[in-house]
Design a protein around this motif. Structure first.
Motif, PDB file in Angstrom:
ATOM      1  N   SER A   1       1.227  -1.084  -0.193  1.00  0.00           N
ATOM      2  CA  SER A   1      -0.169  -0.189   0.167  1.00  0.00           C
ATOM      3  C   SER A   1       1.151   1.009  -0.327  1.00  0.00           C
ATOM      4  O   SER A   1       0.098   2.098  -0.863  1.00  0.00           O
ATOM      5  N   SER A   2       1.999   0.951   0.689  1.00  0.00           N
ATOM      6  CA  SER A   2       2.950   2.559   0.470  1.00  0.00           C
ATOM      7  C   SER A   2       3.627   2.287  -0.258  1.00  0.00           C
ATOM      8  O   SER A   2       3.378   3.355  -1.479  1.00  0.00           O
ATOM      9  N   ILE A   3       3.880   1.672  -0.753  1.00  0.00           N
ATOM     10  CA  ILE A   3       4.590   1.434  -2.557  1.00  0.00           C
ATOM     11  C   ILE A   3       3.477   2.200  -3.798  1.00  0.00           C
ATOM     12  O   ILE A   3       4.115   3.444  -4.002  1.00  0.00           O
ATOM     13  N   ILE A   4       2.334   1.730  -3.489  1.00  0.00           N
ATOM     14  CA  ILE A   4       1.499   1.980  -4.732  1.00  0.00           C
ATOM     15  C   ILE A   4       1.126   3.660  -4.330  1.00  0.00           C
ATOM     16  O   ILE A   4       1.237   4.344  -5.213  1.00  0.00           O
ATOM     17  N   ALA A   5       0.861   4.390  -3.013  1.00  0.00           N
ATOM     18  CA  ALA A   5       0.950   5.377  -2.950  1.00  0.00           C
ATOM     19  C   ALA A   5       1.739   6.428  -2.932  1.00  0.00           C
ATOM     20  O   ALA A   5       1.920   7.409  -3.884  1.00  0.00           O
ATOM     21  N   THR A   6       3.307   6.164  -2.901  1.00  0.00           N
ATOM     22  CA  THR A   6       4.574   6.141  -3.308  1.00  0.00           C
ATOM     23  C   THR A   6       4.713   6.978  -4.746  1.00  0.00           C
ATOM     24  O   THR A   6       4.849   8.213  -5.330  1.00  0.00           O
ATOM     25  N   THR A   7       4.558   5.444  -5.734  1.00  0.00           N
ATOM     26  CA  THR A   7       4.315   5.940  -6.665  1.00  0.00           C
ATOM     27  C   THR A   7       3.773   6.926  -7.448  1.00  0.00           C
ATOM     28  O   THR A   7       3.934   6.829  -8.156  1.00  0.00           O
TER      29      THR A   7
ATOM     30  N   LEU B   1      13.303   4.568  -1.892  1.00  0.00           N
ATOM     31  CA  LEU B   1      13.813   3.692  -0.900  1.00  0.00           C
ATOM     32  C   LEU B   1      13.798   4.381   1.194  1.00  0.00           C
ATOM     33  O   LEU B   1      13.750   3.817   1.910  1.00  0.00           O
ATOM     34  N   VAL B   2      14.100   5.903   1.058  1.00  0.00           N
ATOM     35  CA  VAL B   2      14.281   6.638   2.703  1.00  0.00           C
ATOM     36  C   VAL B   2      12.767   6.646   2.784  1.00  0.00           C
ATOM     37  O   VAL B   2      12.609   6.070   3.966  1.00  0.00           O
ATOM     38  N   LEU B   3      12.060   7.023   2.433  1.00  0.00           N
ATOM     39  CA  LEU B   3      10.116   7.010   2.681  1.00  0.00           C
ATOM     40  C   LEU B   3      10.434   5.823   3.498  1.00  0.00           C
ATOM     41  O   LEU B   3      10.163   5.507   4.519  1.00  0.00           O
ATOM     42  N   ASN B   4      10.432   4.139   2.687  1.00  0.00           N
ATOM     43  CA  ASN B   4       9.831   3.010   2.932  1.00  0.00           C
ATOM     44  C   ASN B   4      11.212   2.773   4.329  1.00  0.00           C
ATOM     45  O   ASN B   4      10.526   1.787   4.506  1.00  0.00           O
ATOM     46  N   ILE B   5      12.352   2.756   4.292  1.00  0.00           N
ATOM     47  CA  ILE B   5      12.994   2.267   5.530  1.00  0.00           C
ATOM     48  C   ILE B   5      12.867   2.534   6.350  1.00  0.00           C
ATOM     49  O   ILE B   5      12.756   2.205   7.529  1.00  0.00           O
ATOM     50  N   VAL B   6      12.011   4.112   5.970  1.00  0.00           N
ATOM     51  CA  VAL B   6      11.983   4.825   7.194  1.00  0.00           C
ATOM     52  C   VAL B   6      10.244   4.340   8.104  1.00  0.00           C
ATOM     53  O   VAL B   6      10.225   4.499   9.204  1.00  0.00           O
ATOM     54  N   TYR B   7       9.682   4.119   7.413  1.00  0.00           N
ATOM     55  CA  TYR B   7       8.230   3.657   7.009  1.00  0.00           C
ATOM     56  C   TYR B   7       8.543   2.014   8.154  1.00  0.00           C
ATOM     57  O   TYR B   7       7.843   1.727   8.786  1.00  0.00           O
TER      58      TYR B   7
ATOM     59  N   VAL C   1      15.649  10.652  -8.392  1.00  0.00           N
ATOM     60  CA  VAL C   1      16.352  11.472  -7.285  1.00  0.00           C
ATOM     61  C   VAL C   1      14.829  10.821  -6.235  1.00  0.00           C
ATOM     62  O   VAL C   1      14.675  10.688  -4.704  1.00  0.00           O
ATOM     63  N   THR C   2      13.703  10.482  -6.945  1.00  0.00           N
ATOM     64  CA  THR C   2      12.354  10.228  -6.432  1.00  0.00           C
ATOM     65  C   THR C   2      12.789   9.196  -6.119  1.00  0.00           C
ATOM     66  O   THR C   2      11.429   8.816  -4.592  1.00  0.00           O
ATOM     67  N   ILE C   3      13.068   8.123  -6.149  1.00  0.00           N
ATOM     68  CA  ILE C   3      13.338   7.047  -6.104  1.00  0.00           C
ATOM     69  C   ILE C   3      13.821   6.321  -4.672  1.00  0.00           C
ATOM     70  O   ILE C   3      13.594   5.841  -3.927  1.00  0.00           O
TER      71      ILE C   3
END
Length: 161
Positions: A39-45, A84-90, A77-79
């Motif tokens: 769900s997080s990956i879908i939203a971020t994309t 990566l950064v957002l989902n690692i922190v997530y 940059v966004t990936i």
């Protein structure tokens, strides 16, 4: 002054991205029954596409290069930042919050009379933490590597002043 305007615009677009991301995150998790991570990956994309267009035309106002020339650097940059950064922190936040949700839900219930599930707290608080870290990462990446045209104009203007 241009730097202040740019920062304010970046925050506005960031808030819009957050709304898009949270909306899609909750729809993917609660309505489409996807996992928390997917769900997080879908939203971020999804937010990535909106972000590119708005950063290009509204925040950095850099159309010196064609969008197809800027897009690869933006995606890199966004990936690294948003995925990566957002989902690692997530993921780290999920681990920290897991089993500790009552520290957040009890005060909210006492103050506002709202009962929040552990899953709701996990996915939304983890997203907030990840988004904050990714926001700084992305801004400096966009400014340094993607949208350089207006930055160069700003540098020349500052030198004249």
């Amino acid at each position: 002054k241009l730097l202040t305007v740019r920062a304010a615009r970046y925050v506005i677009i960031g808030l819009c991205n957050a709304a898009i991301s949270f909306g899609i995150l909750n729809i993917a998790f609660y309505k489409l029954h996807q996992s928390k991570i997917l769900s997080s990956i879908i939203a971020t994309t999804c937010a990535l596409l909106f972000s590119f267009l708005m950063n290009r035309v509204f925040v950095f106002n850099d159309r010196e290069k064609k969008a197809r020339q800027q897009l690869p650097a933006f995606v890199i940059v966004t990936i690294t930042g948003s995925i990566l950064v957002l989902n690692i922190v997530y993921i780290l936040s999920l681990r920290i919050l897991s089993g500790n949700e009552e520290l957040i839900s009890k005060p909210i219930a006492a103050l506002f009379g709202i009962s929040l599930s552990s899953n709701f707290i996990d996915i939304n608080m983890s997203t907030v933490f990840g988004a904050i870290v990714a926001m700084f990462w992305n801004y400096y990446g966009y400014k340094r590597f993607v949208f350089k045209g207006q930055r160069q104009a700003l540098d020349v203007t500052q030198e004249k002043a």
